[in-house]
Motif scaffolding. Structure first.
Motif, short mmCIF file in Angstrom:
data_model
loop_
_atom_site.label_atom_id
_atom_site.label_comp_id
_atom_site.label_asym_id
_atom_site.label_seq_id
_atom_site.Cartn_x
_atom_site.Cartn_y
_atom_site.Cartn_z
N LEU A 110 0.85 -1.18 0.00
CA LEU A 110 0.00 0.00 0.00
C LEU A 110 0.89 1.23 0.00
CD1 LEU A 110 -2.95 1.02 0.13
CD2 LEU A 110 -2.65 1.16 2.60
N VAL A 111 0.68 2.13 -0.97
CA VAL A 111 1.54 3.30 -1.11
C VAL A 111 0.70 4.54 -1.42
CG1 VAL A 111 3.58 2.02 -1.91
CG2 VAL A 111 1.92 2.84 -3.56
N THR A 112 1.30 5.69 -1.13
CA THR A 112 0.78 6.98 -1.56
C THR A 112 1.79 7.53 -2.55
OG1 THR A 112 -0.30 7.36 0.56
CG2 THR A 112 0.09 9.29 -0.83
N VAL A 113 1.34 7.75 -3.79
CA VAL A 113 2.23 8.20 -4.86
C VAL A 113 1.96 9.67 -5.16
CG1 VAL A 113 2.93 7.83 -7.25
CG2 VAL A 113 2.26 5.88 -5.85
N SER A 114 3.00 10.50 -5.08
CA SER A 114 2.92 11.90 -5.49
C SER A 114 3.47 11.96 -6.91
CB SER A 114 3.75 12.78 -4.57
OG SER A 114 3.29 12.66 -3.24
N GLY A 145 2.30 3.10 2.71
CA GLY A 145 1.04 3.25 3.42
C GLY A 145 0.20 4.38 2.86
N ASP A 146 -0.96 4.57 3.47
CA ASP A 146 -1.91 5.60 3.06
C ASP A 146 -1.61 6.86 3.85
OD1 ASP A 146 -4.02 7.21 2.45
OD2 ASP A 146 -5.57 5.74 2.88
N MET A 147 -0.86 7.77 3.27
CA MET A 147 -0.45 8.99 3.98
C MET A 147 -1.58 10.01 4.05
SD MET A 147 2.30 7.75 4.75
CE MET A 147 2.94 9.00 5.80
N THR A 148 -2.62 9.86 3.22
CA THR A 148 -3.73 10.81 3.31
C THR A 148 -4.52 10.59 4.59
OG1 THR A 148 -5.15 9.34 2.01
CG2 THR A 148 -3.95 11.05 0.82
N GLN A 149 -4.71 9.32 5.00
CA GLN A 149 -5.40 9.05 6.26
C GLN A 149 -4.51 9.36 7.45
OE1 GLN A 149 -6.84 5.05 6.21
NE2 GLN A 149 -8.54 5.53 4.86
#
Length: 139
Positions: A61-65, A89-93
């Motif tokens: 699970l990743v957060t991609v910018s 991980g999910d950096m937005t949450q």
């Protein structure tokens, strides 16, 4: 821009030498978003240093910018999604949770009004019986 999802494919890296003689390397991935209606997103990490700094594995699970860019070649348009940062991980949450986890301040007790206040009621603008009856409307 950012997208959160799970890496479902790590495609073979591509490399070559540009017109100016500089070597380049691109690592493509396919991500599936974590939404009610998941979407697949193909993105690339461009440059040897960014590839090493942002490793990804399948089912991670990743957060991609990323940046989106379109360019024209021989009358056709091509769009690429180039990642510049990948976080585990999910950096937005994770960004939203510290605010939610902070204890809420107790609301200040409301001061009792000195006199009872009667609520004001605005007249219904759709009430045909309201008004003085001089309306020029045909209904």
């Amino acid at each position: 821009m950012e997208v959160v999802g799970k890496i479902i494919q790590v495609l073979p890296a591509q490399e070559g030498v540009g017109r100016n003689g500089n070597p380049w390397k691109v690592q493509p991935y396919v991500l599936e978003t974590v939404e009610n209606y998941p979407r697949k997103v193909h993105f690339e990490v461009f440059g040897e240093d960014r590839i090493k700094a942002n490793p990804c594995d399948i089912d991670q699970l990743v957060t991609v910018s990323f940046d989106i860019e379109s360019r024209e070649f021989n009358g056709r348009w091509y769009t690429s999604i180039r990642a510049w940062k990948i976080q585990q991980g999910d950096m937005t949450q994770a960004a939203a949770q510290p605010a939610a986890a902070a204890p809420a301040a107790a609301p200040a007790p409301a001061a009792a009004p000195a006199e009872p206040v009667e609520p004001t009621v605005a007249p219904d603008p759709f009430d045909a019986t309201a008004g003085d009856g001089t309306s020029d409307l045909p209904f």
